[in-house]
Enzyme design. Sequence first.
Site, PDB file in Angstrom:
ATOM      1  N   GLY A 165      -1.050  30.631  -3.514  1.00 42.04           N
ATOM      2  CA  GLY A 165       0.224  31.075  -4.058  1.00 42.04           C
ATOM      3  C   GLY A 165       0.079  32.285  -4.952  1.00 42.04           C
ATOM      4  N   SER A 166       0.908  32.364  -5.976  1.00 42.15           N
ATOM      5  CA  SER A 166       1.024  33.585  -6.789  1.00 42.15           C
ATOM      6  C   SER A 166      -0.212  33.910  -7.613  1.00 42.15           C
ATOM      7  CB  SER A 166       2.245  33.483  -7.694  1.00 42.15           C
ATOM      8  OG  SER A 166       3.428  33.467  -6.930  1.00 42.15           O
ATOM      9  N   THR A 167      -1.156  32.988  -7.754  1.00 43.92           N
ATOM     10  CA  THR A 167      -2.416  33.344  -8.405  1.00 43.92           C
ATOM     11  C   THR A 167      -3.074  34.503  -7.667  1.00 43.92           C
ATOM     12  OG1 THR A 167      -2.693  31.027  -9.054  1.00 43.92           O
ATOM     13  CG2 THR A 167      -4.617  32.446  -9.235  1.00 43.92           C
ATOM     14  N   PHE A 168      -2.833  34.576  -6.358  1.00 46.51           N
ATOM     15  CA  PHE A 168      -3.391  35.647  -5.539  1.00 46.51           C
ATOM     16  C   PHE A 168      -2.841  37.013  -5.933  1.00 46.51           C
ATOM     17  CE2 PHE A 168      -5.725  35.672  -1.345  1.00 46.51           C
ATOM     18  CZ  PHE A 168      -6.606  34.666  -1.704  1.00 46.51           C
ATOM     19  N   LYS A 169      -1.720  37.037  -6.626  1.00 43.01           N
ATOM     20  CA  LYS A 169      -1.154  38.329  -7.050  1.00 43.01           C
ATOM     21  C   LYS A 169      -2.062  39.030  -8.048  1.00 43.01           C
ATOM     22  CE  LYS A 169       3.529  36.787  -6.020  1.00 43.01           C
ATOM     23  NZ  LYS A 169       4.784  36.209  -6.518  1.00 43.01           N
TER      24      LYS A 169
END
Length: 575
Positions: free
Chosen positions: A296-300
């Site tokens: 999820g958004s941790t990948f951002k």
Amino acid sequence: MIGRLPRIGELLRRRKKVAPDGSIVVDAARKATGGKAKTRIIMTMAVFFTIYSTIAGRLVYLGLQNPDMSGGPQSRVTASRPDIVDRNGEVLATDIKTASLFAEPRRIVDADEAIERLSTVLPEIDYEQTYRKLKSGAGFVWLQRQLTPKQQADILALGIPGLGFRTEKRRFYPSGETSSYIVGLTNIDNQGISGMEKYIDDQGLTDLQESGLAVARDLKPVKLSIDLRVQHVVRDEVAAALERYRAIGAGAVVLNVKTGEVVAMASVPDFDPNNPYNAQEKDRLNRMSAGLYEMGSTFKSFTSAMALDSGKATMASRFDASHPIRVGHQAIHDFHGKNRVLSLPEVFLYSSNIGSAREAELVGIEGHREFLHRLGILDKMQTELPEVARPTEPKVWKQVNSFTIAFGHGVSTTPLQAAVGCAALMNGGYLIEPTFLPRTVEQAMTVAKKVVSEKTVEGMRYLYTLNAEKGSARNARVPGYRVGGKTGTAEKVINGRYSKDLNFNTFVAAFPMDDPQYLVFTIADAPHPEKPGMTDVAAANAGVIAGNIIRRSAAMLGVKPDFSHENGATLVSYQ
């Protein structure tokens, strides 16, 4: 008898001789006969002496030997293992002596009676299997391994002929389930089968055991990078979160960003290595290193770092997030869209899927894929722990793949690998493979690879700090420790489809943000709202776990609190 006297007299007369002086002398036959008899007696005694000496010698030899082990395990049964200790010398695993029950079936008089009496002490004993063993006629069979002292005493009191005990070594784990996935397990023969126990065997202990050189006094303790105090905090927090959020799993890792040392790591549900009856259950796996998930958004974190490191974007760059991006029949939306042009810091702060996709588009498909491989996110991680999963990615990256991967959907990796990648964005730009053994900064730099520039690291530290001050990382803040981080809420993949009801939540936090020393990465697998009316997104669970871990362990890690100034991150906004 009387009738034989004349014949005896005749024989005596024949044996008479005349001496020179005329006297009669009896023949010396009696003397000769007596000499031969004496010789025969001596020879007979010598033969018997030789026979009994041989028997006595054999009995002494057999008395000095171990019980007949035909049909049973050999020397590996009692092979010693080195202690495993944490970085401060606290024992995590050690050998203890225990008794195991064996039988010599040839000496068993009544198998049924023996089993019936044994069952009074060992009610769990399998009647049919034990009966077959006792009637096998073998010289040796195991009946029950690793008994308690009371069980041994009670069996001795039964007085059953043909039973005996063998002293063995059993592995004991003083910390129980606290570090079970890291330390691992041994089997009934004291061989390592998981975790660092297996790693130790693979480094040559097995060869020492087989050669008989694994002597306890010669085996030095194996020191791990784990700090048992911090490990207890981490395990305690994830176990509490599992119950509080009614999740199917939770986990966390504390990583030294300067050395790559894993200071603590836990995943629940776990097991007690002293009684691992449930260790093979479906949900009991080390989610941190052996579980594959879309982050999820941790990948951002990686997407923004990629845009900055490419040189094609700066903090002043703007990305159009005013409307969804359409690729074929698919559309990319924002969860809480601002519906306007966003600066790069705003893309990160508001966790914009559209803005992240625009960042990936700026770098290009090949550049995107290369960057994630450069940070080790999509390659199998190299570390001592055997339980490591291999990440997955599309065989062919298309534009839509690059867009979705930019915000953490479409590739799967392990939480530990994601943590290691994030550490490279905090420690000066060096990718350092994680280790469960002690490592100095100097040793770490010999294996480190430079993956991003100092300027990129400076930018990412700013974004993490900004998000803790004004964004989704607020729940992880701890006064005095200058925490920064990023949340990640991903729809959980179930049977190849995205669930609309369940999430896989992550949170990455680093501290202290002026010069990060440690990174905490937490997960919550399919959590539910803590209370009615509350949300189930990452900030409400994974973020809370991270904040609690930092609050309880920062002082143990030697990080001094600093209340002299507030974080000074300022939002850069372009209307």
